[in-house]
Design an enzyme around this catalytic site. Structure first.
Site, PDB file in Angstrom:
ATOM      1  NE  ARG A 105      -1.952  -1.771   3.554  1.00  0.00           N
ATOM      2  CZ  ARG A 105      -2.372  -1.981   4.793  1.00  0.00           C
ATOM      3  NH1 ARG A 105      -3.596  -1.596   5.141  1.00  0.00           N
ATOM      4  NH2 ARG A 105      -1.585  -2.547   5.686  1.00  0.00           N
ATOM      5  CE  LYS A 118       0.820  -2.379   9.524  1.00  0.00           C
ATOM      6  NZ  LYS A 118      -0.351  -2.599  10.419  1.00  0.00           N
ATOM      7  CE1 TYR A 143      -5.340   2.171  10.556  1.00  0.00           C
ATOM      8  CE2 TYR A 143      -4.295   1.770   8.434  1.00  0.00           C
ATOM      9  CZ  TYR A 143      -5.432   1.969   9.183  1.00  0.00           C
ATOM     10  OH  TYR A 143      -6.663   1.959   8.588  1.00  0.00           O
ATOM     11  CG  HIS A 203      -1.888  -1.100  15.163  1.00  0.00           C
ATOM     12  ND1 HIS A 203      -3.208  -1.190  15.562  1.00  0.00           N
ATOM     13  CD2 HIS A 203      -1.911  -0.969  13.808  1.00  0.00           C
ATOM     14  CE1 HIS A 203      -3.999  -1.133  14.481  1.00  0.00           C
ATOM     15  NE2 HIS A 203      -3.245  -0.998  13.427  1.00  0.00           N
ATOM     16  CD  GLU A 214      -3.384   2.830  15.631  1.00  0.00           C
ATOM     17  OE1 GLU A 214      -2.451   2.723  16.441  1.00  0.00           O
ATOM     18  OE2 GLU A 214      -3.231   3.212  14.440  1.00  0.00           O
ATOM     19  CG  ASP A 219      -1.984  -4.670  13.140  1.00  0.00           C
ATOM     20  OD1 ASP A 219      -0.795  -4.938  12.971  1.00  0.00           O
ATOM     21  OD2 ASP A 219      -2.774  -4.476  12.202  1.00  0.00           O
TER      22      ASP A 219
END
Length: 365
Positions: free
Chosen positions: A15, A75, A94, A96, A118, A270
């Site tokens: 991505r 990510k 993101y 996490h 998130e 995650d």
């Protein structure tokens, strides 16, 4: 503002933080966008596609970070990327962090302002930037679960929907949120025997109204989960506590009651995973076996369907990227408490209470 888009370097992550269409919107608003060469190849965009809409193409991540004020990724930053962050940077991706203390400590040391997709909220309390990837992961969970139930993959040799005269596979979905409902939609479509477990009775009522007789619902007590795991062919872990580590719903003792060749898919990996026996895997090596039960715990599931995922993610993130670019991080978060809920790290401190509690680190409000 100068906005940087590095090429994703996590294992099999294809991505990209901004598509050319998103770049075009930002350039039209007067912002400068710096894109690392080949950043969009994983979703079939060449450097010229970015250059044509006004982006500057640079040779490597170091040049992106050096030239940009805000970094937009997909990510969590890898160690080599964390080393490039400075206090002047805003990182939007993101993160996490609840399951990744080394990353949290690295981000704290960088001094950068780190906003996590998130934990950004909506007016209703939902998680709009997590939703599109939860939709993808939920749907994928049934696809991969069905695959690993095949005998050749080490599974029990069960067809998810059965055939006339042979019962379908039993699917237990733990969590009735976005990922869970999307998993259920796919499982129902394949004619599996589906039960969704949740601790929110209102949510169970909504699911019952939505699916009618196509599924069963049950309150997610420890006893109910234990009974479900014992008879299920496929268990989907789809629980979420925003910002916090996922609760361990399936214990090692429960695992021992499952039939050999059953499959667990941990969408919550995650956030540390919701099965006691889970540990993160990659698309290179996606599964492992414990007590004869196959575990699929890939930490970036949507990366496997990168084009669908990148467009879905950009649809959700672009308005927030625009707000951050137009106002700057501090003013944007002051103007929008829902965006401010995404702040996880800044000024060398953890700024999200659930993250701080999960990592046993001091929280700074």
């Amino acid at each position: 503002m100068r906005i940087g888009v590095p090429k994703e370097i996590k294992n099999h992550e294809y991505r990209v933080g901004l598509t050319p269409a998103s770049v075009a919107e930002l350039v039209a608003a007067g912002h400068e966008v710096i894109v690392e060469t080949r950043a969009g190849l994983g979703i079939d965009f060449e450097d010229q596609d970015y250059a044509q809409v006004g982006a500057s193409i640079v040779a490597d991540a170091a040049a992106v970070f050096a030239g940009a004020d805000m970094i937009v990724k997909v990510k969590e930053p890898q160690p080599s990327e964390i080393a490039l962050l400075e206090p002047r940077h805003t990182l939007f991706t993101y993160l996490h962090l609840a399951a990744d203390k080394p990353q949290a400590e690295g981000l704290m040391a960088s001094g950068a302002t780190c906003i996590a997709y998130e934990t950004v909220t909506s007016r209703s309390g939902a998680l709009p930037l997590l939703k599109p990837m939860s939709e993808v992961a939920g749907r994928m969970s049934i696809q991969v679960g069905a695959h690993y139930l095949e005998k050749e993959q080490g599974g029990r040799g069960v067809l998810l929907g059965g055939v006339p005269g042979v019962a379908p596979a039993r699917v237990a979905i733990l969590g009735g949120g976005v990922a869970g409902i999307n998993a259920a939609q796919m499982a129902v479509g394949q004619r599996a025997d589906v039960t969704i477990y949740d601790i929110n009775n209102d949510r169970l009522a909504e699911l019952d109204m939505h699916f009618g007789s196509q599924i069963k619902t049950a309150y997610a007590s420890r006893a109910a989960i234990a009974a479900a795991v014992a008879k299920a062919h496929l268990v989907i872990g789809a629980v979420l506590v925003p910002g916090a580590a996922a609760p361990k719903l399936v214990t090692r003792d429960m695992l021992k009651t499952m039939k050999r060749g059953s499959v667990l898919v941990d969408i919550a990996i995650d956030q540390g995973g919701c099965f006691e026996t889970s540990h993160a895997t990659t698309h290179d090596d996606p599964v492992f076996e414990v007590d004869g039960v196959i575990h699929y715990c890939v930490a970036n599931m949507p990366g496997a369907v990168a084009r669908t995922s990148a467009f879905a993610l950009n649809n959700a993130t672009l308005p927030f990227v625009q707000k951050l670019a137009n106002l700057g991080a501090e003013a944007a978060m002051a103007a929008d408490p829902h965006l401010a809920a995404g702040l996880n790290v800044s000024g060398g401190a953890i700024r999200h209470q659930a993250v701080a509690e999960a990592l046993s680190l001091p929280f700074q409000g």
